[in-house]
Write a protein that holds these residues in place. Structure first.
Motif, short mmCIF file in Angstrom:
data_model
loop_
_atom_site.label_atom_id
_atom_site.label_comp_id
_atom_site.label_asym_id
_atom_site.label_seq_id
_atom_site.Cartn_x
_atom_site.Cartn_y
_atom_site.Cartn_z
N ALA A 1 5.10 4.93 2.01
CA ALA A 1 5.38 6.29 2.50
C ALA A 1 5.99 6.25 3.89
O ALA A 1 6.94 6.99 4.19
CB ALA A 1 4.09 7.11 2.49
N ALA A 2 5.45 5.40 4.76
CA ALA A 2 5.98 5.32 6.13
C ALA A 2 7.43 4.83 6.12
O ALA A 2 8.27 5.33 6.88
CB ALA A 2 5.11 4.38 6.97
N PRO B 1 0.84 -1.21 0.00
CA PRO B 1 0.00 0.00 0.00
C PRO B 1 0.87 1.26 0.00
O PRO B 1 1.97 1.27 0.55
CB PRO B 1 -0.80 -0.12 1.30
CG PRO B 1 -0.75 -1.59 1.65
CD PRO B 1 0.57 -2.08 1.16
N PHE B 2 0.35 2.30 -0.61
CA PHE B 2 1.10 3.54 -0.67
C PHE B 2 1.41 4.09 0.72
O PHE B 2 2.48 4.67 0.93
CB PHE B 2 0.33 4.59 -1.48
CG PHE B 2 0.28 4.31 -2.96
CD1 PHE B 2 1.40 3.83 -3.63
CD2 PHE B 2 -0.88 4.53 -3.67
CE1 PHE B 2 1.36 3.56 -4.99
CE2 PHE B 2 -0.93 4.27 -5.04
CZ PHE B 2 0.18 3.80 -5.70
N ASN B 3 0.48 3.92 1.67
CA ASN B 3 0.76 4.45 3.02
C ASN B 3 1.90 3.69 3.69
O ASN B 3 2.69 4.27 4.44
CB ASN B 3 -0.51 4.43 3.88
CG ASN B 3 -1.08 3.03 4.08
OD1 ASN B 3 -0.69 2.08 3.40
ND2 ASN B 3 -2.01 2.91 5.01
N GLN B 4 2.02 2.39 3.40
CA GLN B 4 3.13 1.61 3.95
C GLN B 4 4.45 2.05 3.33
O GLN B 4 5.45 2.24 4.04
CB GLN B 4 2.91 0.12 3.71
CG GLN B 4 4.01 -0.76 4.29
CD GLN B 4 3.84 -2.23 3.93
OE1 GLN B 4 2.97 -2.58 3.12
NE2 GLN B 4 4.64 -3.08 4.52
N THR C 1 8.00 9.81 3.80
CA THR C 1 7.33 10.85 3.04
C THR C 1 5.83 10.66 3.17
O THR C 1 5.37 9.83 3.96
CB THR C 1 7.79 10.82 1.56
OG1 THR C 1 7.25 11.94 0.87
CG2 THR C 1 7.36 9.54 0.87
N SER C 2 5.05 11.39 2.39
CA SER C 2 3.59 11.30 2.52
C SER C 2 3.02 10.28 1.54
O SER C 2 3.61 10.00 0.49
CB SER C 2 2.94 12.66 2.24
OG SER C 2 3.06 13.01 0.87
N GLN C 3 1.85 9.75 1.90
CA GLN C 3 1.16 8.82 1.02
C GLN C 3 0.82 9.47 -0.31
O GLN C 3 0.94 8.85 -1.37
CB GLN C 3 -0.12 8.32 1.71
CG GLN C 3 -0.97 7.40 0.86
CD GLN C 3 -2.21 6.93 1.60
OE1 GLN C 3 -2.27 7.01 2.83
NE2 GLN C 3 -3.20 6.45 0.86
N GLN C 4 0.41 10.74 -0.27
CA GLN C 4 0.05 11.45 -1.49
C GLN C 4 1.26 11.58 -2.43
O GLN C 4 1.13 11.44 -3.65
CB GLN C 4 -0.50 12.84 -1.16
CG GLN C 4 -1.84 12.83 -0.44
CD GLN C 4 -1.72 12.50 1.05
OE1 GLN C 4 -0.60 12.45 1.59
NE2 GLN C 4 -2.86 12.29 1.70
N VAL D 1 3.92 9.53 -2.62
CA VAL D 1 4.22 8.22 -3.21
C VAL D 1 3.22 7.89 -4.32
O VAL D 1 3.60 7.46 -5.42
CB VAL D 1 4.22 7.13 -2.13
CG1 VAL D 1 4.31 5.74 -2.77
CG2 VAL D 1 5.38 7.33 -1.17
N ALA D 2 1.94 8.10 -4.04
CA ALA D 2 0.90 7.81 -5.03
C ALA D 2 1.11 8.66 -6.28
O ALA D 2 0.98 8.17 -7.42
CB ALA D 2 -0.48 8.05 -4.44
#
Length: 320
Positions: free
Chosen positions: A26-27, A21-24, A31-34, A36-37
């Protein structure tokens, strides 16, 4: 287009787990999930990078063959395009001055690929010869991705991204999974909702099935990437003849080299096949002389420079 360190980090994260997942991601990257996406979607929309769901041929009772077709100069490109349109081919490339075509084709275990192939190729006397070489064991390529395109993340970051599917699954019946696998070939990062819509199954069923297929090793995620974006502009296919007693050791030594994107023991006069991806011809020279050339027991080496790539992964056509 520019490809900066964050792009490379996202690429490495997807190399570890193409469905992370993008949030993973990013963590792990800080950086931020947005962000990475946005980076992934830009690379994908520009045709630079895709995540594709692939199946392990051996676990499905299939055999992968590396084909070499020698053509007259005016027929090589049309024949290569015909090969690229086939669903069972990958890595369709023109080599050796544009008169030879190299590609990988899958066939059921007992079938001869030359017969299957020649029935569907354009009817032309300009295909001078076809030879098929069975890929007996791969050391890099397929489920073992090319690590030379990554190399950005730390060991701790890689560990945080590795997927955990629970206990390994020894055998999985894939009857009825055709639509699911086809959807994942088109987009390995398709959401479970999108996969459910494509298959007519519920989201929980699709989620469970994808995890089972990945845990069994039948399904793996690959990165379909234009290596030129990373600065690699010189590719070549190597055919090596190695004394049998040293064959596995030579294959393992090749697999450790960062330039090697494919290393496989094969049938035929050359019993070891490799594909190298280098930054330029000087780097290719150094790879051949300083690394490949020092591997023990290589008796003969044939180098076929890649002139043009028409197809990379199973459904990704570069040019038609």
């Amino acid at each position: 287009m520019t490809f900066d360190e964050l792009d490379r980090a996202v690429l490495h994260a997807l190399h570890v787990d193409g469905r992370a997942p993008f949030n993973q991601i990013a963590a792990v990257l800080g950086t931020s999930q947005q962000t990475v996406a946005r980076r992934y979607r830009r690379l994908r929309s520009d045709g630079v990078l895709r995540v594709v769901g692939m199946t392990d041929a051996r676990r499905l009772g299939q055999v992968e063959w590396f084909l070499r077709l020698h053509c007259t100069p005016d027929s090589a490109l049309p024949v290569a395009r015909a090969l690229a349109r086939r669903a069972d081919t990958s890595w369709v490339q023109l080599t050796s001055g544009g008169t030879e075509i190299s590609c990988v084709i899958r066939a059921p275990g007992g079938n001869a690929p030359e017969a299957l192939l020649l029935q569907q190729l354009p009817k032309t006397p300009r295909v001078v010869s076809v030879s098929a070489h069975c890929l007996l064991r791969s050391f890099v390529g397929g489920p073992v991705g090319w690590h030379g395109r990554a190399g950005v993340l730390t060991g701790e970051q890689i560990a945080r991204l590795r997927p955990d599917f629970g206990p390994a699954v020894s055998e999985v019946d894939i009857t009825g999974d055709d639509r699911l696998l086809a959807a994942l070939r088109r987009d390995g990062r398709a959401t479970f909702a999108e996969l459910a819509a494509a298959t007519g199954l519920s989201e929980p069923t699709v989620r469970r099935r994808v995890n089972q297929l990945r845990a069994s090793g039948i399904l793996y995620l690959d990165i379909d990437l234009d290596a030129a974006v990373l600065g690699f502009h010189a590719q070549a296919i190597l055919w090596l003849s190695v004394r049998p007693a040293h064959l596995v050791a030579a294959a393992e030594a090749l697999a450790r080299q960062p330039e090697v994107a494919l290393a496989a023991i094969t049938t035929g006069p050359a019993n070891l096949l490799a594909k190298v991806v280098c930054r330029d011809v000087d780097a290719l020279y150094a790879c051949l002389t300083e690394r490949v050339g020092t591997i023990e027991a290589i008796d003969r080496l044939e180098t076929a420079p890649v002139i043009r790539t028409l197809k990379r992964a199973a459904t990704a056509k570069i040019s038609g």
